[in-house]
Design a protein around this motif. Structure first.
Motif, PDB file in Angstrom:
ATOM      1  N   PHE A 289       0.196  29.497   9.743  1.00  0.00           N
ATOM      2  CA  PHE A 289       1.031  30.686   9.574  1.00  0.00           C
ATOM      3  C   PHE A 289       0.159  31.897   9.305  1.00  0.00           C
ATOM      4  O   PHE A 289      -0.877  31.788   8.648  1.00  0.00           O
ATOM      5  CB  PHE A 289       1.988  30.506   8.390  1.00  0.00           C
ATOM      6  CG  PHE A 289       2.958  29.389   8.562  1.00  0.00           C
ATOM      7  CD1 PHE A 289       4.136  29.581   9.258  1.00  0.00           C
ATOM      8  CD2 PHE A 289       2.689  28.141   8.043  1.00  0.00           C
ATOM      9  CE1 PHE A 289       5.028  28.548   9.429  1.00  0.00           C
ATOM     10  CE2 PHE A 289       3.572  27.094   8.202  1.00  0.00           C
ATOM     11  CZ  PHE A 289       4.745  27.305   8.900  1.00  0.00           C
ATOM     12  N   ASP A 290       0.603  33.055   9.807  1.00  0.00           N
ATOM     13  CA  ASP A 290      -0.001  34.315   9.401  1.00  0.00           C
ATOM     14  C   ASP A 290       0.820  34.830   8.234  1.00  0.00           C
ATOM     15  O   ASP A 290       1.997  35.142   8.377  1.00  0.00           O
ATOM     16  CB  ASP A 290       0.020  35.323  10.553  1.00  0.00           C
ATOM     17  CG  ASP A 290      -0.769  36.571  10.218  1.00  0.00           C
ATOM     18  OD1 ASP A 290      -0.792  36.948   9.038  1.00  0.00           O
ATOM     19  OD2 ASP A 290      -1.365  37.166  11.130  1.00  0.00           O
ATOM     20  N   VAL A 291       0.196  34.905   7.065  1.00  0.00           N
ATOM     21  CA  VAL A 291       0.957  35.195   5.859  1.00  0.00           C
ATOM     22  C   VAL A 291       1.372  36.672   5.799  1.00  0.00           C
ATOM     23  O   VAL A 291       2.273  37.046   5.064  1.00  0.00           O
ATOM     24  CB  VAL A 291       0.151  34.772   4.611  1.00  0.00           C
ATOM     25  CG1 VAL A 291      -0.936  35.749   4.313  1.00  0.00           C
ATOM     26  CG2 VAL A 291       1.064  34.587   3.428  1.00  0.00           C
ATOM     27  N   ARG A 292       0.749  37.527   6.618  1.00  0.00           N
ATOM     28  CA  ARG A 292       1.111  38.952   6.600  1.00  0.00           C
ATOM     29  C   ARG A 292       2.472  39.167   7.238  1.00  0.00           C
ATOM     30  O   ARG A 292       3.240  40.037   6.836  1.00  0.00           O
ATOM     31  CB  ARG A 292       0.052  39.772   7.340  1.00  0.00           C
ATOM     32  CG  ARG A 292      -1.302  39.729   6.657  1.00  0.00           C
ATOM     33  CD  ARG A 292      -2.408  40.218   7.560  1.00  0.00           C
ATOM     34  NE  ARG A 292      -2.602  39.339   8.707  1.00  0.00           N
ATOM     35  CZ  ARG A 292      -3.590  39.475   9.577  1.00  0.00           C
ATOM     36  NH1 ARG A 292      -4.465  40.460   9.429  1.00  0.00           N
ATOM     37  NH2 ARG A 292      -3.723  38.650  10.589  1.00  0.00           N
ATOM     38  N   THR A 293       2.766  38.373   8.261  1.00  0.00           N
ATOM     39  CA  THR A 293       4.049  38.534   8.954  1.00  0.00           C
ATOM     40  C   THR A 293       4.963  37.338   8.706  1.00  0.00           C
ATOM     41  O   THR A 293       6.109  37.340   9.151  1.00  0.00           O
ATOM     42  CB  THR A 293       3.808  38.656  10.469  1.00  0.00           C
ATOM     43  OG1 THR A 293       3.073  37.499  10.901  1.00  0.00           O
ATOM     44  CG2 THR A 293       3.021  39.895  10.793  1.00  0.00           C
TER      45      THR A 293
END
Length: 396
Positions: A289-293
């Motif tokens: 996962f990309d934690v920013r989005t």
């Protein structure tokens, strides 16, 4: 690698130095010696300004002289697919190994077993060095602090113990949890650490006072794994309720939940870049996962059984390693995209659209794999700090 002579007595204790003791024969050990390659890298760094200037490795034995450590090939993570078997180390009393850790300097390897013992192995030749009864019951997890001075371990009774690197036990937090401690992780500053347990809680402790700061409850079942963000006051935990939860360590409140898995999340790891979170579940799915989005970057499929351990490579940002319940180890590259697969590359234009619309990425296969690396579940994976060797600890 080079070979050194090590003298071994009947108990397997090693003696280095002048002449073997009476009646003992010298034993030749295969040693993975990375010193020469590191020196070579430091020498060549002076005139090779860019990794692309490095000589390409040729598949001949003569090219071994030009071989360099993983940090010399940042543009080619495939150089660190550790698929060649090096060594197996076994305790006299054979019990499952729940955790393996390289000492931060890479000179020793620490393994934590089901009968509560710490075993130290040499980090180059992997022979036995020392053993210590650390806990009275199975050690489930252990971790080093970022400043490399402290070791924490957690056991089945819910106890957390503090150790120095010479394995001197300083403190013990009895009843930190009421059930087995499943995960431990230090804050970036080492001033706090977090633990998770089968008692459905994640707890944050003050390291110096060995006192509980906050209890994060919200999981609907056992919490199987926890990891602290490399730079922020952000925790990630995964549990039996198939949720990945993000927590604010300062306020002790939940920030977000990721509902991407359909089964128990047994392993999760932050990437050193602080943006990617890798999670593995019982449903054979490995996700990044990309934690920013909070979007799913990758959905890796290839494991036949539950994913039991994960490790990011220390030098290659995109290289992720996973271990399975059936003893299989797989290597994955994040961002390789579905268009590297044979099926899609044939229809050129399709792969282009897949690549651009990366939000709902198609599942990607492993870049390399070791089938049957162990005969049972791989509970722990650890990269050597230099990144040239992967160590796996298993139930077998």
């Amino acid at each position: 690698g080079m070979s050194t002579y090590v003298y071994v007595d009947g108990e397997g204790d090693a003696f280095r130095g002048g002449g073997a003791p009476q009646g003992r024969k010298p034993v030749q050990r295969r040693t993975v010696d990375y010193t020469a390659t590191t020196v070579r890298h430091i020498e060549s760094r002076a005139y090779q300004k860019h990794p692309f200037d490095n000589e390409m490795l040729q598949a001949t034995s003569g090219a071994m002289l030009d071989f360099m450590p993983p940090s010399a090939y940042p543009h080619a993570p495939a150089t660190s697919f550790a698929t060649k078997f090096v060594h197996v180390s076994t305790n006299k009393i054979r019990t499952g190994v729940n955790q393996v850790l390289f000492m931060p300097d890479g000179r020793r390897l620490l393994t934590c077993s089901v009968n509560g013992e710490f075993t130290m192995w040499n980090g180059m030749s992997f022979n036995f060095e020392t053993i210590l009864q650390a806990h009275n019951c199975a050690i489930r997890t252990a971790t080093f602090s970022h400043n490399e001075n402290w070791l924490l371990s957690g056991d089945d009774a819910g106890t957390i113990k503090y150790w120095q690197t010479n394995l001197n036990n300083l403190k013990s937090i009895a009843n930190a949890h009421t059930e087995p401690v499943r995960g431990l992780a230090f804050a970036p500053s080492d001033l706090k650490f977090c633990s998770c347990s089968d008692d459905t809680t994640v707890k944050v402790f003050d390291f110096a006072r060995a006192a509980q700061v906050s209890v994060l409850s919200g999981h609907g079942g056992d919490v199987k794994c926890v990891d602290w963000h490399p730079r922020a006051a952000l925790l990630a935990s995964g549990g039996k309720d198939s949720l990945v939860k993000l927590w604010d360590a300062k306020s002790g409140k939940g920030v977000a939940s990721l509902h991407a898995h359909k089964n128990q999340v047994g392993a999760l790891r932050w990437n050193q870049n602080g943006n990617w979170l890798a999670t593995g579940c019982r449903g054979q799915q490995l996700k990044v996962f990309d934690v920013r989005t909070l979007r799913e970057l990758e959905n890796f499929r290839g494991h036949q059984k539950e994913i039991t351990s994960l490790a990011w490579h220390p030098h290659h940002e995109t290289l992720l390693t996973s271990g399975g319940f059936d003893g299989t180890i797989m290597y994955w590259i994040v961002g390789r995209g579905a268009d590297d697969d044979d099926e899609t590359s044939a229809k050129g234009d399709v792969s282009f659209t897949k690549k651009t619309n990366h939000a709902h990425s198609a599942s990607t296969g492993p870049c390399a794999e070791i089938r049957g690396g162990h005969e049972a579940a791989i509970w722990s994976l650890a990269w050597h700090p230099a990144g040239h060797i992967l160590c796996s600890g298993s139930n077998d």
